[in-house]
Design a protein around this motif. Structure first.
Motif, PDB file in Angstrom:
ATOM      1  N   PRO A  14      27.340  45.584  -9.031  1.00 33.59           N
ATOM      2  CA  PRO A  14      28.802  45.695  -9.156  1.00 33.59           C
ATOM      3  C   PRO A  14      29.478  44.372  -8.790  1.00 33.59           C
ATOM      4  O   PRO A  14      29.090  43.707  -7.825  1.00 33.59           O
ATOM      5  CB  PRO A  14      29.148  46.792  -8.153  1.00 33.59           C
ATOM      6  N   GLY A  15      30.470  44.021  -9.589  1.00 34.21           N
ATOM      7  CA  GLY A  15      31.147  42.747  -9.413  1.00 34.21           C
ATOM      8  C   GLY A  15      30.530  41.609 -10.187  1.00 34.21           C
ATOM      9  O   GLY A  15      31.122  40.524 -10.276  1.00 34.21           O
ATOM     10  N   ARG A  66      38.991  41.993 -18.011  1.00 32.19           N
ATOM     11  CA  ARG A  66      37.616  41.840 -17.524  1.00 32.19           C
ATOM     12  C   ARG A  66      36.650  41.448 -18.640  1.00 32.19           C
ATOM     13  O   ARG A  66      35.700  40.711 -18.407  1.00 32.19           O
ATOM     14  CB  ARG A  66      37.125  43.143 -16.891  1.00 32.19           C
ATOM     15  N   SER A  84      33.407  41.218 -13.573  1.00 30.76           N
ATOM     16  CA  SER A  84      33.827  42.255 -12.609  1.00 30.76           C
ATOM     17  C   SER A  84      33.301  43.619 -13.013  1.00 30.76           C
ATOM     18  O   SER A  84      34.035  44.616 -13.038  1.00 30.76           O
ATOM     19  CB  SER A  84      35.361  42.284 -12.510  1.00 30.76           C
ATOM     20  N   GLU A  86      31.621  47.216 -13.172  1.00 29.31           N
ATOM     21  CA  GLU A  86      31.693  48.387 -12.299  1.00 29.31           C
ATOM     22  C   GLU A  86      30.610  49.381 -12.726  1.00 29.31           C
ATOM     23  O   GLU A  86      30.166  49.361 -13.884  1.00 29.31           O
ATOM     24  CB  GLU A  86      33.081  49.031 -12.431  1.00 29.31           C
ATOM     25  N   PRO A  87      30.189  50.256 -11.813  1.00 31.71           N
ATOM     26  CA  PRO A  87      29.186  51.262 -12.205  1.00 31.71           C
ATOM     27  C   PRO A  87      29.618  52.076 -13.428  1.00 31.71           C
ATOM     28  O   PRO A  87      28.763  52.494 -14.222  1.00 31.71           O
ATOM     29  CB  PRO A  87      29.077  52.132 -10.956  1.00 31.71           C
ATOM     30  N   GLU A  88      30.924  52.261 -13.580  1.00 33.63           N
ATOM     31  CA  GLU A  88      31.429  53.031 -14.724  1.00 33.63           C
ATOM     32  C   GLU A  88      31.228  52.298 -16.047  1.00 33.63           C
ATOM     33  O   GLU A  88      31.418  52.896 -17.116  1.00 33.63           O
ATOM     34  CB  GLU A  88      32.919  53.326 -14.546  1.00 33.63           C
ATOM     35  N   ASP A  89      30.852  51.046 -16.002  1.00 39.75           N
ATOM     36  CA  ASP A  89      30.574  50.283 -17.232  1.00 39.75           C
ATOM     37  C   ASP A  89      29.144  50.505 -17.733  1.00 39.75           C
ATOM     38  O   ASP A  89      28.777  50.000 -18.791  1.00 39.75           O
ATOM     39  CB  ASP A  89      30.796  48.794 -16.998  1.00 39.75           C
ATOM     40  N   VAL A 126      24.956  48.967 -14.339  1.00 43.05           N
ATOM     41  CA  VAL A 126      25.630  48.338 -13.206  1.00 43.05           C
ATOM     42  C   VAL A 126      25.345  49.185 -11.973  1.00 43.05           C
ATOM     43  O   VAL A 126      25.816  50.318 -11.853  1.00 43.05           O
ATOM     44  CB  VAL A 126      27.146  48.223 -13.446  1.00 43.05           C
ATOM     45  N   SER A 127      24.562  48.637 -11.073  1.00 39.75           N
ATOM     46  CA  SER A 127      24.134  49.398  -9.912  1.00 39.75           C
ATOM     47  C   SER A 127      23.687  48.453  -8.809  1.00 39.75           C
ATOM     48  O   SER A 127      23.154  47.371  -9.081  1.00 39.75           O
ATOM     49  CB  SER A 127      22.977  50.331 -10.291  1.00 39.75           C
TER      50      SER A 127
END
Length: 128
Positions: A14-15, A66, A84, A86-89, A126-127
């Motif tokens: 993440p990030g 982003r 940037s 995110e896990p939701e990506d 993403v983790s």
């Protein structure tokens, strides 16, 4: 034979950032609109960016600021820079193309009647 081949996916924290590539063969980029789409497990496919043949781009609010789509005509490649993250990506990311010259506003709807050509997808996770 028109072909789109995605690459650049992988595991990122993440990030972090990733750049996806869509190598195009069988035609040049100029007269085509390109889109990037993604599909997470159990969810519908969604459009996350597009670059029109007329030179404009389009993003949904979820990735605006982003993600950046770009194209390199010399390399016949379309890119998606993702920052940037995110896990939701987390999803499979697809490149798609539609033949329409001088298009002003490109669609973000992942319908086969709107985008006729699709790549096989590349996994982005993403983790931490």
């Amino acid at each position: 034979q028109l072909q789109l081949v995605e690459s650049g996916g992988g595991l990122v924290q993440p990030g972090g950032s990733l750049r996806l590539s869509c190598a195009v063969s069988g035609f040049t980029l100029d007269s085509y609109t390109f889109g990037w789409f993604r599909q997470a497990p159990g969810k519908e496919r969604e459009g996350i960016s597009c670059s029109s043949s007329g030179g404009s781009t389009n993003y949904p609010d979820s990735v605006k600021g982003r993600f950046t789509i770009s194209r390199d005509n010399a390399k016949n490649t379309v890119y998606l820079q993702m920052n940037s993250l995110e896990p939701e990506d987390t999803a499979v990311y697809y490149c798609a193309a539609r033949a329409l010259r001088f298009e002003k506003i490109c669609p973000l709807t992942p319908r086969i009647d709107l985008y006729q050509y699709w790549g096989q997808g590349t996994q982005v996770t993403v983790s931490s």
